[in-house]
Design a protein around this motif. Structure first.
Motif, PDB file in Angstrom:
ATOM      1  N   LEU A 137       0.953  -1.226   0.099  1.00 53.88           N
ATOM      2  CA  LEU A 137       0.012  -0.007  -0.170  1.00 53.88           C
ATOM      3  C   LEU A 137       0.849   1.228   0.047  1.00 53.88           C
ATOM      4  O   LEU A 137       1.897   1.422   0.544  1.00 53.88           O
ATOM      5  CB  LEU A 137      -0.741   0.248   1.292  1.00 53.88           C
ATOM      6  N   PRO A 138       0.425   2.298  -0.613  1.00 53.73           N
ATOM      7  CA  PRO A 138       1.340   3.406  -0.724  1.00 53.73           C
ATOM      8  C   PRO A 138       1.520   4.090   0.784  1.00 53.73           C
ATOM      9  O   PRO A 138       0.238   4.071   1.523  1.00 53.73           O
ATOM     10  CB  PRO A 138       0.255   4.631  -1.596  1.00 53.73           C
ATOM     11  N   HIS A 139       2.706   4.250   0.942  1.00 53.66           N
ATOM     12  CA  HIS A 139       3.068   4.964   2.276  1.00 53.66           C
ATOM     13  C   HIS A 139       2.612   4.243   3.343  1.00 53.66           C
ATOM     14  O   HIS A 139       2.220   4.657   4.745  1.00 53.66           O
ATOM     15  CB  HIS A 139       2.415   6.383   2.387  1.00 53.66           C
ATOM     16  N   CYS A 140       2.509   2.674   3.201  1.00 51.68           N
ATOM     17  CA  CYS A 140       2.157   1.792   4.412  1.00 51.68           C
ATOM     18  C   CYS A 140       3.372   1.720   5.237  1.00 51.68           C
ATOM     19  O   CYS A 140       4.754   1.888   4.730  1.00 51.68           O
ATOM     20  CB  CYS A 140       1.804   0.504   3.887  1.00 51.68           C
ATOM     21  N   GLY A 141       3.368   1.282   6.434  1.00 46.75           N
ATOM     22  CA  GLY A 141       4.375   1.198   7.307  1.00 46.75           C
ATOM     23  C   GLY A 141       5.416  -0.007   6.930  1.00 46.75           C
ATOM     24  O   GLY A 141       5.223  -0.338   5.812  1.00 46.75           O
ATOM     25  N   ALA A 142       5.915  -0.383   7.822  1.00 49.45           N
ATOM     26  CA  ALA A 142       7.152  -1.670   7.361  1.00 49.45           C
ATOM     27  C   ALA A 142       6.314  -2.654   6.894  1.00 49.45           C
ATOM     28  O   ALA A 142       5.269  -3.148   7.141  1.00 49.45           O
ATOM     29  CB  ALA A 142       7.774  -1.854   8.587  1.00 49.45           C
ATOM     30  N   ILE A 143       6.822  -3.094   5.856  1.00 49.13           N
ATOM     31  CA  ILE A 143       6.056  -4.394   5.074  1.00 49.13           C
ATOM     32  C   ILE A 143       5.717  -5.528   5.865  1.00 49.13           C
ATOM     33  O   ILE A 143       4.896  -6.072   5.435  1.00 49.13           O
ATOM     34  CB  ILE A 143       6.983  -4.730   3.836  1.00 49.13           C
ATOM     35  N   GLN A 144       6.240  -5.801   6.989  1.00 54.20           N
ATOM     36  CA  GLN A 144       6.104  -6.879   7.892  1.00 54.20           C
ATOM     37  C   GLN A 144       4.847  -6.416   8.817  1.00 54.20           C
ATOM     38  O   GLN A 144       4.558  -7.607   9.540  1.00 54.20           O
ATOM     39  CB  GLN A 144       7.234  -7.378   8.511  1.00 54.20           C
ATOM     40  N   HIS A 145       4.556  -5.285   9.033  1.00 56.63           N
ATOM     41  CA  HIS A 145       3.445  -4.840   9.833  1.00 56.63           C
ATOM     42  C   HIS A 145       2.241  -5.311   9.765  1.00 56.63           C
ATOM     43  O   HIS A 145       1.625  -5.751   8.572  1.00 56.63           O
ATOM     44  CB  HIS A 145       3.301  -3.396   9.868  1.00 56.63           C
ATOM     45  N   ARG A 146       1.372  -6.154  10.699  1.00 54.34           N
ATOM     46  CA  ARG A 146       0.376  -6.943  10.429  1.00 54.34           C
ATOM     47  C   ARG A 146      -0.773  -6.033  10.049  1.00 54.34           C
ATOM     48  O   ARG A 146      -1.581  -6.803   9.373  1.00 54.34           O
ATOM     49  CB  ARG A 146       0.127  -7.468  12.264  1.00 54.34           C
ATOM     50  N   SER A 147      -0.848  -4.898  10.251  1.00 54.57           N
ATOM     51  CA  SER A 147      -1.910  -4.059   9.938  1.00 54.57           C
ATOM     52  C   SER A 147      -1.863  -4.149   8.229  1.00 54.57           C
ATOM     53  O   SER A 147      -3.153  -4.240   7.541  1.00 54.57           O
ATOM     54  CB  SER A 147      -2.120  -2.473  10.272  1.00 54.57           C
ATOM     55  N   CYS A 148      -0.548  -4.021   7.615  1.00 60.24           N
ATOM     56  CA  CYS A 148      -0.477  -3.960   6.253  1.00 60.24           C
ATOM     57  C   CYS A 148      -0.905  -5.607   5.672  1.00 60.24           C
ATOM     58  O   CYS A 148      -1.689  -5.372   4.622  1.00 60.24           O
ATOM     59  CB  CYS A 148       0.978  -3.666   5.822  1.00 60.24           C
ATOM     60  N   ASP A 149      -0.293  -6.513   6.502  1.00 65.10           N
ATOM     61  CA  ASP A 149      -0.853  -7.840   5.901  1.00 65.10           C
ATOM     62  C   ASP A 149      -2.223  -7.911   5.985  1.00 65.10           C
ATOM     63  O   ASP A 149      -2.949  -8.514   5.059  1.00 65.10           O
ATOM     64  CB  ASP A 149      -0.189  -8.714   6.793  1.00 65.10           C
ATOM     65  N   TYR A 150      -2.896  -7.392   6.969  1.00 65.91           N
ATOM     66  CA  TYR A 150      -4.474  -7.524   7.213  1.00 65.91           C
ATOM     67  C   TYR A 150      -5.130  -6.895   5.893  1.00 65.91           C
ATOM     68  O   TYR A 150      -6.141  -7.355   5.018  1.00 65.91           O
ATOM     69  CB  TYR A 150      -4.919  -6.864   8.209  1.00 65.91           C
ATOM     70  N   VAL A 151      -4.676  -5.536   5.473  1.00 65.58           N
ATOM     71  CA  VAL A 151      -5.270  -4.748   4.325  1.00 65.58           C
ATOM     72  C   VAL A 151      -5.125  -5.536   3.151  1.00 65.58           C
ATOM     73  O   VAL A 151      -5.868  -5.640   2.102  1.00 65.58           O
ATOM     74  CB  VAL A 151      -4.746  -3.386   4.378  1.00 65.58           C
ATOM     75  N   ARG A 152      -3.774  -6.039   2.979  1.00 71.11           N
ATOM     76  CA  ARG A 152      -3.374  -6.789   1.697  1.00 71.11           C
ATOM     77  C   ARG A 152      -4.440  -7.884   1.490  1.00 71.11           C
ATOM     78  O   ARG A 152      -4.914  -8.164   0.404  1.00 71.11           O
ATOM     79  CB  ARG A 152      -2.065  -7.427   2.188  1.00 71.11           C
ATOM     80  N   LYS A 153      -4.667  -8.652   2.581  1.00 68.66           N
ATOM     81  CA  LYS A 153      -5.620  -9.709   2.511  1.00 68.66           C
ATOM     82  C   LYS A 153      -6.905  -9.508   1.835  1.00 68.66           C
ATOM     83  O   LYS A 153      -7.374 -10.061   0.986  1.00 68.66           O
ATOM     84  CB  LYS A 153      -5.829 -10.680   3.775  1.00 68.66           C
ATOM     85  N   LEU A 154      -7.449  -8.270   2.446  1.00 70.17           N
ATOM     86  CA  LEU A 154      -8.696  -7.844   1.942  1.00 70.17           C
ATOM     87  C   LEU A 154      -8.737  -7.512   0.756  1.00 70.17           C
ATOM     88  O   LEU A 154      -9.881  -7.784  -0.011  1.00 70.17           O
ATOM     89  CB  LEU A 154      -9.044  -6.508   2.974  1.00 70.17           C
ATOM     90  N   LEU A 155      -7.914  -6.765   0.171  1.00 71.35           N
ATOM     91  CA  LEU A 155      -7.628  -6.387  -1.191  1.00 71.35           C
ATOM     92  C   LEU A 155      -7.455  -7.657  -2.023  1.00 71.35           C
ATOM     93  O   LEU A 155      -8.126  -7.663  -3.025  1.00 71.35           O
ATOM     94  CB  LEU A 155      -6.385  -5.523  -1.509  1.00 71.35           C
ATOM     95  N   ASN A 156      -6.577  -8.722  -1.547  1.00 73.70           N
ATOM     96  CA  ASN A 156      -6.347  -9.767  -2.250  1.00 73.70           C
ATOM     97  C   ASN A 156      -7.677 -10.714  -2.541  1.00 73.70           C
ATOM     98  O   ASN A 156      -7.919 -11.125  -3.644  1.00 73.70           O
ATOM     99  CB  ASN A 156      -5.113 -10.478  -1.745  1.00 73.70           C
ATOM    100  N   TYR A 157      -8.510 -10.544  -1.608  1.00 72.60           N
ATOM    101  CA  TYR A 157      -9.541 -11.370  -1.603  1.00 72.60           C
ATOM    102  C   TYR A 157     -10.539 -10.771  -2.839  1.00 72.60           C
ATOM    103  O   TYR A 157     -11.317 -11.661  -3.338  1.00 72.60           O
ATOM    104  CB  TYR A 157     -10.501 -11.340  -0.124  1.00 72.60           C
ATOM    105  N   ALA A 158     -10.417  -9.623  -2.837  1.00 75.55           N
ATOM    106  CA  ALA A 158     -11.591  -8.978  -4.149  1.00 75.55           C
ATOM    107  C   ALA A 158     -10.785  -8.789  -5.385  1.00 75.55           C
ATOM    108  O   ALA A 158     -11.248  -8.873  -6.507  1.00 75.55           O
ATOM    109  CB  ALA A 158     -12.291  -7.705  -3.546  1.00 75.55           C
ATOM    110  N   ALA A 159      -9.502  -8.801  -5.481  1.00 73.87           N
ATOM    111  CA  ALA A 159      -8.667  -8.306  -6.389  1.00 73.87           C
ATOM    112  C   ALA A 159      -8.900  -9.226  -7.778  1.00 73.87           C
ATOM    113  O   ALA A 159      -8.811  -8.865  -8.947  1.00 73.87           O
ATOM    114  CB  ALA A 159      -7.274  -8.069  -6.057  1.00 73.87           C
TER     115      ALA A 159
END
Length: 299
Positions: A137-159
Motif C-alpha cells: 500500500l502507498p505509504h504503508c508502514g514497514a512491510i511486515q507490519h500486521r495491519s498492512c498484511d491484514y489490508v493486503r488480504k482484504l484487497l487480495n480477496y477481491a482483486a
C-alpha cells in the motif's frame, strides 16, 4: 558505396530528424498537465530540437484520460493505443518510449502485443514500473507490519474477482505471493504479459527486438511495494518478507520473457536513483536518459 548514393544517404539521415518519443503517464495523471507529462514533453522538445513527442491520451479529453488510469482495463487501453500509434504518420520511422509508473508495464505490454504491427521501437525506458506487480500500500508502514498484511488480504480477496479485474486498473497488477496459483490463473493483465501460465513467443520476440530495455528503480520509493518490482524483482513465492532479485526468479531462470537473453546481450539496463517515486533531476534525465538513449548523436 557509390559516392552519390552515400551523399543521398547522409541527406536522408539528416533530414529525418531526431527519433520521436512516446510517453505514457501513470496512475492519477494525464498526458498533458503542465506540471507533469506536459512538462516532460516540453522539456524533451527543448533538449532535442525538432523532436516529435507523442504523450499518450486514453480518452477524448484529459478528464477521461485521468479516469481511465483507474477504471479502464489495461487490455483495452493497450489495444486502443496500439491502433492510435499505428496510424500516427510521425512515428513511421520508429520511436523511443518512456513509461512512468504503471505506464511502464502498459508500454511493455504494447511492445509485446503490438510490436510486430508498429514501426521499430528502439529503446523502452521504464521509470518506477511495477513489472512484477505490487503487494503493498502507498505509504504503508514497514512491510511486515500486521495491519498492512491484514489490508493486503482484504484487497487480495477481491482483486481477482473478474469484475474487479475488468473495472479497477490497479487490481490487474496486484500480485499475491501468498497465493501464486490464484494470481497466475485470475490476473487478466500482468500474468499474461509476464507469460506466467503459457509461453507466448510473440511476446518474447517483440520484447527482444528492442535495442535496450532500461529499468529505473527509485531506492526510497514509498509508493511501490516492493520497490524491487521496478527491476523485475519480487517476493519469493509463499511469503511476503524475503525478496528475490530478477536473476533469482522463475521468470528469469526459465527465461519466460527472454530477459535472461536480453541481459546476456547487454540489452537489459538497471539504473537506480535515491529519491522517492518518480523523483529525478533535470541533470540526471539529460545525462543518463536523453544523451544515452534518446539523442546519442548530441554527445
Amino acid at each position: 558505396m557509390n559516392r552519390w548514393l552515400f551523399i543521398l544517404f547522409i541527406i536522408k539521415v539528416i533530414s529525418a530528424g531526431p527519433t520521436p518519443v512516446v510517453l505514457w503517464h501513470g496512475m492519477g495523471d494525464t498526458c498533458c498537465m503542465p506540471y507533469s507529462l506536459g512538462y516532460i514533453k516540453h522539456f524533451l522538445e527543448q533538449q532535442i530540437p525538432g523532436v516529435y513527442v507523442h504523450s499518450i491520451r486514453v480518452g477524448d479529453n484529459t478528464v477521461e484520460d485521468l479516469e481511465n488510469s483507474y477504471f479502464m482495463s489495461p487490455n483495452e487501453q493497450v489495444q486502443d493505443v496500439c491502433d492510435m500509434l499505428v496510424k500516427d504518420p510521425k512515428l513511421q520511422s520508429g520511436f523511443n518510449a518512456i513509461g512512468f509508473s504503471q505506464g511502464s508495464q502498459f508500454l511493455r505490454a504494447l511492445v509485446q502485443r503490438c510490436g510486430h504491427k508498429l514501426p521499430p521501437i528502439k529503446n523502452l525506458i521504464t521509470l518506477g514500473g511495477q513489472h512484477q506487480g505490487v503487494y503493498g500500500l502507498p505509504h504503508c508502514g514497514a512491510i511486515q507490519h500486521r495491519s498492512c498484511d491484514y489490508v493486503r488480504k482484504l484487497l487480495n480477496y477481491a482483486a481477482y474477482y473478474s469484475w474487479v479485474q475488468n473495472s479497477l486498473v490497479q487490481a490487474t497488477y496486484w500480485h499475491d505471493p501468498l497465493d501464486e496459483k490464484t494470481y497466475k490463473k485470475k490476473s487478466e493483465f500482468l500474468a499474461d504479459i509476464n507469460n506466467e501460465l503459457t509461453i507466448n513467443q510473440t511476446y518474447i520476440d517483440n520484447l527482444n527486438s528492442l535495442e535496450n530495455l532500461v529499468l529505473v528503480k527509485f531506492t526510497n520509493d514509498s509508493i511501490v511495494q516492493p520497490r524491487e518490482t521496478e527491476w523485475f524483482g519480487f517476493y519469493a513465492p509463499g511469503q511476503a518478507k524475503k525478496l528475490q532479485k530478477l536473476q533469482e526468479t522463475e521468470l528469469y531462470l526459465q527465461d519466460r520473457l527472454g530477459l535472461k537473453k536480453m541481459n546476456e546481450a547487454g540489452k537489459l539496463v538497471f539504473l537506480s536513483l535515491p529519491g522517492d517515486h518518480l523523483q529525478f533531476t533535470q541533470d540526471w534525465f539529460i545525462n543518463v536518459i536523453i544523451k544515452k538513449y534518446l539523442n546519442p548523436a548530441a554527445e
